[in-house]
Design an enzyme around this catalytic site. Structure first.
Site, PDB file in Angstrom:
ATOM      1  N   SER A  11       9.144  72.011 -22.376  1.00  0.00           N
ATOM      2  CA  SER A  11       9.179  71.122 -23.537  1.00  0.00           C
ATOM      3  C   SER A  11       9.968  71.805 -24.664  1.00  0.00           C
ATOM      4  CB  SER A  11       7.750  70.768 -23.951  1.00  0.00           C
ATOM      5  OG  SER A  11       7.749  69.718 -24.868  1.00  0.00           O
TER       6      SER A  11
ATOM      7  N   ASP B 166       7.760  61.280 -17.402  1.00  0.00           N
ATOM      8  CA  ASP B 166       7.508  61.989 -18.669  1.00  0.00           C
ATOM      9  C   ASP B 166       7.448  60.972 -19.813  1.00  0.00           C
ATOM     10  OD1 ASP B 166       7.739  63.466 -21.082  1.00  0.00           O
ATOM     11  OD2 ASP B 166       8.830  65.066 -20.059  1.00  0.00           O
TER      12      ASP B 166
ATOM     13  N   HIS C 181       4.599  64.904 -18.533  1.00  0.00           N
ATOM     14  CA  HIS C 181       5.274  65.869 -19.390  1.00  0.00           C
ATOM     15  C   HIS C 181       4.886  67.299 -18.993  1.00  0.00           C
ATOM     16  CE1 HIS C 181       7.519  67.328 -22.705  1.00  0.00           C
ATOM     17  NE2 HIS C 181       6.483  67.836 -23.324  1.00  0.00           N
TER      18      HIS C 181
END
Ligand SMILES: *[C@@H]1O[C@H](CO)[C@@H](O)[C@H](O)[C@H]1NC(C)=O
Ligand SMILES: *[C@@H]1O[C@H](CO)[C@@H](O)[C@H](O)[C@H]1NC(C)=O
Ligand SMILES: *[C@@H]1O[C@H](CO)[C@@H](O)[C@H](O)[C@H]1NC(C)=O
Ligand SMILES: *[C@@H]1O[C@H](CO)[C@@H](O)[C@H](O)[C@H]1NC(C)=O
Ligand SMILES: *[C@@H]1O[C@H](CO)[C@@H](O)[C@H](O)[C@H]1NC(C)=O
Ligand SMILES: *[C@@H]1O[C@H](CO)[C@@H](O)[C@H](O)[C@H]1NC(C)=O
Ligand SMILES: *[C@@H]1O[C@H](CO)[C@@H](O)[C@H](O)[C@H]1NC(C)=O
Ligand SMILES: *[C@@H]1O[C@H](CO)[C@@H](O)[C@H](O)[C@H]1NC(C)=O
Ligand SMILES: [Ca+2]
Length: 518
Positions: free
Chosen positions: A182, A408, A446
């Site tokens: 991320s 995601d 995610h």
């Protein structure tokens, strides 16, 4: 065929199994003389335990990989900024350095992966990314704090961390690695772009690259659903969780079987040409259907974001990702995130207010495409991380592995294809296989989780099969030290299922029995 890490270590690197390290460890309190750096505390952790952690992020962290030496320190990066960091130095060390990243707008040392890295015998270093906490307030009128966040924290973590490792083990780390997801994926990409010497191998997952555009897209998506809206007086554009469930069921009806298997997973969301009109209410019905306005919302969400000059700002939201519970961060009716008490992973509001506009209050109700040129013109700290020139990293032999979940709900996986294509175009290389590989993970949310076999050692707790064909960090070790590049990465689900994940631009194709890459 693939070397296990233990064998690779034996072949390439000496193994340091040090006994009686306690005294040596504690001596670091006085033995380290590092530029701009203050040693805050040194502790020898002899057995599995929970340690207390400083700052607002966490209060305890497990240490399963003891015995190890824990060094807490702070690096003054300028007269108005500092990076707090920790080095965890295992007694049984395989000669490898591991730098770690962060998440969201944080601010929090990645303790879970300090533990994970040391369990695989890396000397692991994590930092607070230049500020404490998960929100963006520390950025306000502190450009050097933004610089730490945008590029410098990981760099000083590498520079100072390697010196600590060298002092403790009396030898330099033979190879240096990086692991993050991320924001951590963006930081790893930025390290390859700006400081190509820092790491030999970078694992940069679900990266928040093209950061300003990503953040604008998240803000505009939340306006598509009418944000800010309230449960008592929702905007007509708003979709309740029940309405989204209806959309998800229809998306699966239209697109699940495109990959040959009805399993709830859309292997290639970019191939899903979803038409929400099929669930629009017809004359006389008001339940189990969407209003015309809501259909418009859904179409907007699943359309790429184009700018005022018609240019692509950011790829579209992936059909299927709206079914992930974390979708409410963006599609839940709050401006991303106007109602939260600064606890969200990150949000457009904090970045806009505190890093771009430098104000403590701002009305985002008219937020829109005008932000694109303005945010681009400021681009605080060079945060964008959207540059295809990885030539310096490639030329020095650096390797980068990236991955992105196709479900995601925070960062579109299509953007990772776009970044691949940008690098490919910039370097005039049709395939980046010799130094850069992108694995697309069908069903994954995610960074982890979602549907199907989505664990492949990308983070603590996800190392379900401890070898380099199933663990992306170990795969990176084999690539850097053994010259064996991962052709695929095999995901596991904690039960019985596995799936072979493919590297872009190969596709995951069902051959009648299993998914194969072609
Ligand atoms: C994974 O492999 C490494 C190296 O062989 C070993 O030291 C470690 O204990 C293993 N971890 C697990 C969870 O099995
Ligand atoms: C770092 O900055 C702090 C606060 O300005 C100061 O007290 C400290 O002495 C500095 N440390 C080093 C090593 O420069
Ligand atoms: C250093 O760490 C030890 C062990 O966790 C703790 O007892 C001590 O209070 C810490 N000292 C400082 C100055 O933080
Ligand atoms: C650490 O804390 C967790 C949660 O409280 C607990 O389950 C675990 O047993 C603790 N581990 C050790 C080694 O004390
Ligand atoms: C130490 O700080 C100075 C200025 O504050 C900076 O120029 C230098 O790069 C820093 N060194 C390290 C290793 O961070
Ligand atoms: C806000 O401050 C940053 C430095 O922290 C600066 O680059 C930017 O131009 C400022 N924004 C505005 C709108 O003045
Ligand atoms: C895994 O296999 C066992 C034994 O064959 C079976 O009982 C179990 O249901 C399977 N689990 C899943 C999640 O498929
Ligand atoms: C599908 O791929 C698997 C794994 O490569 C292989 O064993 C199997 O024979 C293939 N099936 C068909 C029908 O080609
Ligand atoms: Ca499917």
């Amino acid at each position: 065929m693939l070397l296990p890490i233990s064998l690779a270590a034996a072949l390439v690197l000496p193994v340091y199994a040090l006994a009686g390290q306690s005294a040596r460890c504690l001596a670091l309190q006085h033995n380290l003389h590092l530029e701009n750096t203050t040693i805050l505390n040194v502790t020898y952790i002899s057995a599995a335990t929970n340690v207390t952690t400083p700052g607002v992020c966490q209060s305890t962290a497990p240490v399963t990989a003891a015995p190890l030496c824990r060094v807490q320190f702070v690096i003054n990066t300028t007269s108005s900024s500092a990076v707090h960091a920790e080095a965890w130095l295992p007694d049984t060390w395989f000669g490898r350095f591991l730098g770690l990243g962060n998440g969201g707008l944080g601010g929090c040392i990645d303790y879970a992966n300090l533990d994970y890295g040391t369990s695989l015998h890396f000397a692991a270093i994590g930092s607070d990314n230049g500020h404490d906490g998960t929100g963006g307030l520390p950025f306000l009128n502190h450009p050097e704090v933004i610089n730490d966040f945008a590029f410098r924290a990981v760099h000083v973590e590498a520079i100072i961390g390697k010196q600590i490792v060298q002092t403790y083990y009396e030898t330099a780390a033979a190879k240096s690695y990086y692991l993050g997801c991320s924001t951590g994926g963006r930081q790893g990409t930025q390290a390859a772009l700006k400081f190509p010497e820092d790491f030999d191998g970078i694992v940069a997952g679900s990266p928040a690259t093209d950061f300003n555009h990503l953040t604008i897209w998240q803000g505009i998506l939340s306006h598509y659903v009418g944000a800010p809206t309230s449960a008592t007086a929702p905007s007509p554009k708003f979709l309740s969780p029940e309405a989204w469930a209806l959309v998800s069921a229809e998306i699966l009806r239209q697109c699940d079987a495109l990959d040959g298997v009805v399993d709830g997973i859309i292997t290639e969301p970019d191939g899903c040409d979803f038409r929400p009109e099929s669930i629009q209410c017809v004359e006389g019905t008001t339940t189990n259907c969407l209003t015309e306005t809501q259909v418009e919302t859904v179409k907007n969400v699943f359309t790429p974001l184009f700018g005022l000059q018609g240019e692509l700002v950011y790829p579209r939201y992936s059909p299927g990702a709206e079914a992930d519970p974390a979708q409410s961060n963006i599609l839940g009716g709050a401006f991303f995130s106007i109602t939260e008490a600064r606890t969200l992973v990150w949000d457009s509001e904090d970045w806009g207010q505190f890093a771009i506009l430098n104000v403590t209050e701002h009305d985002f109700s008219n937020f829109g495409l005008k932000a694109v040129d303005f945010w681009d013109s400021i681009n605080p700290g060079g945060i964008a991380t959207f540059d295809g020139d990885l030539s310096a990293f490639r030329n020095r032999g650096g390797k980068l592995l990236t991955y992105h979940g196709r479900r995601d709900p925070m960062i579109s996986s299509t953007n990772s294809k776009r970044v691949y294509d940008l690098i490919s175009h910039t370097l005039s290389l049709p395939l980046l296989d010799d130094f850069y590989r992108l694995f697309l993970i069908p069903g994954m949310g995610h960074c982890s989780g979602g549907l199907g076999p989505t664990s492949f050692g990308q983070s603590n707790g996800l190392n379900l099969v401890n070898d380099s064909s199933h663990n992306i960090l170990l795969a990176m070790v084999d690539w850097v030290e053994g010259g064996i590049a991962p052709a695929t990465i095999i995901g596991s689900d904690g039960a019985n299922a596995t799936r072979t994940h493919c590297r872009y631009p190969m596709r995951s194709v069902f051959n009648g029995t299993v998914f194969v890459c072609e």
